[in-house]
Design a protein around this motif. Structure first.
Motif, PDB file in Angstrom:
ATOM      1  N   VAL A 164       0.285  -1.364  -0.056  1.00  0.00           N
ATOM      2  CA  VAL A 164       0.320  -0.082   0.263  1.00  0.00           C
ATOM      3  C   VAL A 164       1.301   1.015   0.465  1.00  0.00           C
ATOM      4  O   VAL A 164       2.341   0.734   0.020  1.00  0.00           O
ATOM      5  N   ASN A 165      -0.234   2.308  -0.446  1.00  0.00           N
ATOM      6  CA  ASN A 165       1.225   3.938  -0.220  1.00  0.00           C
ATOM      7  C   ASN A 165       2.281   3.979   1.180  1.00  0.00           C
ATOM      8  O   ASN A 165       1.067   3.405   2.207  1.00  0.00           O
ATOM      9  N   PRO A 166       2.426   3.601   1.421  1.00  0.00           N
ATOM     10  CA  PRO A 166       3.961   3.465   2.216  1.00  0.00           C
ATOM     11  C   PRO A 166       3.567   4.991   3.075  1.00  0.00           C
ATOM     12  O   PRO A 166       4.530   4.765   5.141  1.00  0.00           O
ATOM     13  N   PHE A 167       3.327   5.882   3.026  1.00  0.00           N
ATOM     14  CA  PHE A 167       2.616   6.882   3.966  1.00  0.00           C
ATOM     15  C   PHE A 167       0.990   6.321   4.691  1.00  0.00           C
ATOM     16  O   PHE A 167       1.140   7.347   5.135  1.00  0.00           O
ATOM     17  N   TYR A 168       0.581   5.053   3.864  1.00  0.00           N
ATOM     18  CA  TYR A 168      -0.708   4.693   5.246  1.00  0.00           C
ATOM     19  C   TYR A 168       0.161   4.235   6.994  1.00  0.00           C
ATOM     20  O   TYR A 168       1.282   3.908   6.947  1.00  0.00           O
ATOM     21  N   SER A 169      -0.918   4.840   7.353  1.00  0.00           N
ATOM     22  CA  SER A 169      -0.764   4.624   8.879  1.00  0.00           C
ATOM     23  C   SER A 169      -2.012   3.077   9.049  1.00  0.00           C
ATOM     24  O   SER A 169      -2.817   2.882   8.847  1.00  0.00           O
ATOM     25  N   LYS A 170      -1.113   2.199   9.326  1.00  0.00           N
ATOM     26  CA  LYS A 170      -1.898   0.685   9.114  1.00  0.00           C
ATOM     27  C   LYS A 170      -1.918  -0.032  10.610  1.00  0.00           C
ATOM     28  O   LYS A 170      -1.637  -0.826  11.469  1.00  0.00           O
ATOM     29  N   ASN A 171      -3.013  -0.066  11.200  1.00  0.00           N
ATOM     30  CA  ASN A 171      -3.641  -0.489  12.251  1.00  0.00           C
ATOM     31  C   ASN A 171      -4.166  -1.619  12.413  1.00  0.00           C
ATOM     32  O   ASN A 171      -4.970  -2.170  12.102  1.00  0.00           O
ATOM     33  N   LYS A 172      -3.483  -2.431  13.260  1.00  0.00           N
ATOM     34  CA  LYS A 172      -4.000  -4.329  13.371  1.00  0.00           C
ATOM     35  C   LYS A 172      -5.083  -4.442  14.446  1.00  0.00           C
ATOM     36  O   LYS A 172      -4.834  -3.909  15.415  1.00  0.00           O
ATOM     37  N   ILE A 173      -6.415  -4.906  13.381  1.00  0.00           N
ATOM     38  CA  ILE A 173      -7.152  -5.116  14.795  1.00  0.00           C
ATOM     39  C   ILE A 173      -7.984  -7.041  14.227  1.00  0.00           C
ATOM     40  O   ILE A 173      -7.894  -6.860  13.446  1.00  0.00           O
ATOM     41  N   SER A 174      -7.977  -7.473  15.532  1.00  0.00           N
ATOM     42  CA  SER A 174      -8.435  -9.108  15.271  1.00  0.00           C
ATOM     43  C   SER A 174      -9.643  -8.873  14.657  1.00  0.00           C
ATOM     44  O   SER A 174     -10.188  -8.104  15.808  1.00  0.00           O
ATOM     45  N   LEU A 175      -9.999  -9.898  14.157  1.00  0.00           N
ATOM     46  CA  LEU A 175     -11.758 -10.143  13.819  1.00  0.00           C
ATOM     47  C   LEU A 175     -11.811 -12.217  14.667  1.00  0.00           C
ATOM     48  O   LEU A 175     -12.537 -12.026  14.448  1.00  0.00           O
ATOM     49  N   ARG A 176     -10.739 -12.079  15.749  1.00  0.00           N
ATOM     50  CA  ARG A 176     -10.511 -13.586  15.841  1.00  0.00           C
ATOM     51  C   ARG A 176     -11.767 -13.413  16.971  1.00  0.00           C
ATOM     52  O   ARG A 176     -12.269 -12.805  17.380  1.00  0.00           O
ATOM     53  N   ALA A 177     -12.691 -14.334  17.587  1.00  0.00           N
ATOM     54  CA  ALA A 177     -13.674 -14.962  18.583  1.00  0.00           C
ATOM     55  C   ALA A 177     -12.415 -14.077  20.355  1.00  0.00           C
ATOM     56  O   ALA A 177     -11.489 -15.052  20.337  1.00  0.00           O
ATOM     57  N   SER A 178     -12.544 -14.022  21.136  1.00  0.00           N
ATOM     58  CA  SER A 178     -12.517 -13.020  22.320  1.00  0.00           C
ATOM     59  C   SER A 178     -13.621 -13.927  23.217  1.00  0.00           C
ATOM     60  O   SER A 178     -14.481 -13.543  23.199  1.00  0.00           O
ATOM     61  N   ASN A 179     -12.274 -14.503  24.273  1.00  0.00           N
ATOM     62  CA  ASN A 179     -13.266 -14.386  25.821  1.00  0.00           C
ATOM     63  C   ASN A 179     -13.445 -13.325  26.118  1.00  0.00           C
ATOM     64  O   ASN A 179     -12.111 -13.047  26.500  1.00  0.00           O
ATOM     65  N   PHE A 180     -13.818 -13.495  28.169  1.00  0.00           N
ATOM     66  CA  PHE A 180     -13.035 -12.027  28.296  1.00  0.00           C
ATOM     67  C   PHE A 180     -14.488 -12.677  29.894  1.00  0.00           C
ATOM     68  O   PHE A 180     -15.793 -12.929  29.875  1.00  0.00           O
ATOM     69  N   ASP A 181     -13.807 -12.779  30.765  1.00  0.00           N
ATOM     70  CA  ASP A 181     -14.372 -14.074  31.681  1.00  0.00           C
ATOM     71  C   ASP A 181     -14.343 -12.409  33.080  1.00  0.00           C
ATOM     72  O   ASP A 181     -13.273 -12.023  33.391  1.00  0.00           O
ATOM     73  N   SER A 182     -15.666 -11.674  32.944  1.00  0.00           N
ATOM     74  CA  SER A 182     -15.422 -10.878  34.200  1.00  0.00           C
ATOM     75  C   SER A 182     -14.967 -10.484  36.018  1.00  0.00           C
ATOM     76  O   SER A 182     -14.824 -11.858  36.054  1.00  0.00           O
ATOM     77  N   GLU A 183     -15.140  -9.631  36.274  1.00  0.00           N
ATOM     78  CA  GLU A 183     -14.776  -9.866  37.463  1.00  0.00           C
ATOM     79  C   GLU A 183     -16.473 -10.322  38.340  1.00  0.00           C
ATOM     80  O   GLU A 183     -17.161 -10.238  38.043  1.00  0.00           O
ATOM     81  N   ARG A 184     -15.831 -10.860  39.719  1.00  0.00           N
ATOM     82  CA  ARG A 184     -17.270 -11.124  39.939  1.00  0.00           C
ATOM     83  C   ARG A 184     -17.862  -9.363  40.619  1.00  0.00           C
ATOM     84  O   ARG A 184     -16.773  -9.325  41.652  1.00  0.00           O
ATOM     85  N   LEU A 185     -19.216  -9.415  40.338  1.00  0.00           N
ATOM     86  CA  LEU A 185     -19.395  -8.137  41.121  1.00  0.00           C
ATOM     87  C   LEU A 185     -20.236  -8.631  42.027  1.00  0.00           C
ATOM     88  O   LEU A 185     -21.377  -9.396  42.118  1.00  0.00           O
ATOM     89  N   LYS A 186     -20.401  -7.461  43.246  1.00  0.00           N
ATOM     90  CA  LYS A 186     -21.037  -7.158  44.428  1.00  0.00           C
ATOM     91  C   LYS A 186     -22.788  -6.388  43.957  1.00  0.00           C
ATOM     92  O   LYS A 186     -22.536  -5.578  43.776  1.00  0.00           O
ATOM     93  N   VAL A 187     -23.453  -7.076  43.723  1.00  0.00           N
ATOM     94  CA  VAL A 187     -24.772  -6.094  43.187  1.00  0.00           C
ATOM     95  C   VAL A 187     -26.023  -6.676  43.747  1.00  0.00           C
ATOM     96  O   VAL A 187     -26.124  -7.832  45.149  1.00  0.00           O
ATOM     97  N   ASN A 188     -27.023  -5.678  43.546  1.00  0.00           N
ATOM     98  CA  ASN A 188     -28.676  -6.447  44.494  1.00  0.00           C
ATOM     99  C   ASN A 188     -28.988  -7.277  43.580  1.00  0.00           C
ATOM    100  O   ASN A 188     -29.254  -6.254  42.518  1.00  0.00           O
ATOM    101  N   ASP A 189     -29.910  -8.443  44.387  1.00  0.00           N
ATOM    102  CA  ASP A 189     -31.183  -8.702  42.702  1.00  0.00           C
ATOM    103  C   ASP A 189     -32.058  -7.728  42.992  1.00  0.00           C
ATOM    104  O   ASP A 189     -32.146  -7.039  43.929  1.00  0.00           O
ATOM    105  N   LYS A 190     -33.799  -8.844  42.332  1.00  0.00           N
ATOM    106  CA  LYS A 190     -34.903  -7.584  42.111  1.00  0.00           C
ATOM    107  C   LYS A 190     -35.272  -7.658  43.722  1.00  0.00           C
ATOM    108  O   LYS A 190     -36.371  -6.497  43.863  1.00  0.00           O
ATOM    109  N   LEU A 191     -34.757  -8.128  44.935  1.00  0.00           N
ATOM    110  CA  LEU A 191     -35.356  -8.391  45.892  1.00  0.00           C
ATOM    111  C   LEU A 191     -34.397  -7.581  46.668  1.00  0.00           C
ATOM    112  O   LEU A 191     -34.966  -7.917  48.068  1.00  0.00           O
TER     113      LEU A 191
END
Length: 285
Positions: free
Chosen positions: A80-107
């Motif tokens: 490509v044009n040598p003056f292009y900036s080329k940012n990499k973005i993955s299209l692969r599936a990723s896993n995310f395991d969130s932190e354990r949150l302390k919340v209130n349920d409906k009751l």
């Protein structure tokens, strides 16, 4: 709003051969003492910055001095044009395991909850330019969605207090997962992210009420079991009196029937084995 634009730039292998030919030409010109060799060398060096390698399920977002030019999604070697900036973005599936949150349920009960999210980028333009950091955006919005979901449903049903919700966090796994996936997808759509799966990874009462809620669940189970035992005992006593009456084995008056019912109910409903007492006299003693 701009949209993602897929482009297929110049084949990198062809440009590699072209640059190799220019480089050989420059060497020949240097040997011949031709001044044109220096500009050719300079062009070859600058052109080397134009090569870009795209791996499978990867992409490169191309910018020219801040202007979006397109996205390369097809894997291979390109130029490509040598003056292009080329940012990499993955299209692969990723896993995310969130932190354990302390919340209130409906009751209003405090609970600990976390989620497991499977996601991938589908629109590189939105992921690169509509949000500041799309990976951090996924984490923050997922936590917000989990907090909202926990407040919409009770942890469990408690019939003794009149709470008979059809959907609970503990028992309605499929329904809760669908609601969580829909909520997260709505939040991440602006970042060009597709949610493949969202489900609760951890669910428990908060530590300060865990023991009390465990005793409550045990008491509810005991009451339910006792209800079944009494219901069965009443049926058995009724059947016994009916069979004794039909076959004429013994003629009981109301007082003796009451005594027999009392004894049978004690034997059938007791959580310990009965200790029989043999009566060696008459029925009146």
């Amino acid at each position: 709003m701009k949209q993602e634009k897929n482009i297929i730039p110049t084949n990198g292998y062809i440009m590699l051969l072209v640059l190799l030919g220019l480089f050989i030409l420059a060497i020949v010109l240097v040997v011949g003492g031709v001044p044109l060799a220096l500009p050719i060398f300079f062009i070859c060096i600058i052109s080397l910055r134009g090569f870009v390698l795209v791996n499978p399920n990867g992409s490169r977002v191309l910018l020219l001095f801040g202007k979006y030019m397109g996205t390369i999604k097809k894997n291979g070697l390109y130029w490509v044009n040598p003056f292009y900036s080329k940012n990499k973005i993955s299209l692969r599936a990723s896993n995310f395991d969130s932190e354990r949150l302390k919340v209130n349920d409906k009751l209003g009960n405090p609970i600990m909850i976390s989620t497991i999210l499977v996601w991938r980028v589908t629109d590189t333009y939105k992921a690169a330019f509509d949000v500041d950091d799309y990976k951090n955006f996924v984490r923050v919005q997922t936590d917000a969605a989990v907090r909202k979901l926990a407040s919409m449903y009770p942890y469990d049903n408690f019939a003794d207090e009149g709470h008979t919700e059809d959907i609970t966090l503990r028992s309605s796994v499929n329904e809760v997962s669908e609601a969580l996936e829909k909520e997260v997808q709505e939040r991440l759509a602006m970042a060009g992210i597709e949610v493949l799966e969202a489900r609760i990874g951890y669910l428990a009462y908060a530590q300060e009420i865990a023991n009390a809620m465990l005793k409550r669940q045990q008491a509810t189970a005991i009451v339910a079991a006792r209800h079944k035992i009494v219901e069965g005992a009443v049926s058995m006593v009724e059947m016994a009196l009916d069979q004794l009456g039909k076959k004429g084995i013994i003629d009981l008056d109301e007082e003796r029937k009451a005594a027999m019912v009392s004894n049978l109910m004690v034997v059938l409903c007791s959580d310990k084995d009965a200790s029989p007492i043999v009566n060696a006299g008459t029925l009146n003693h």
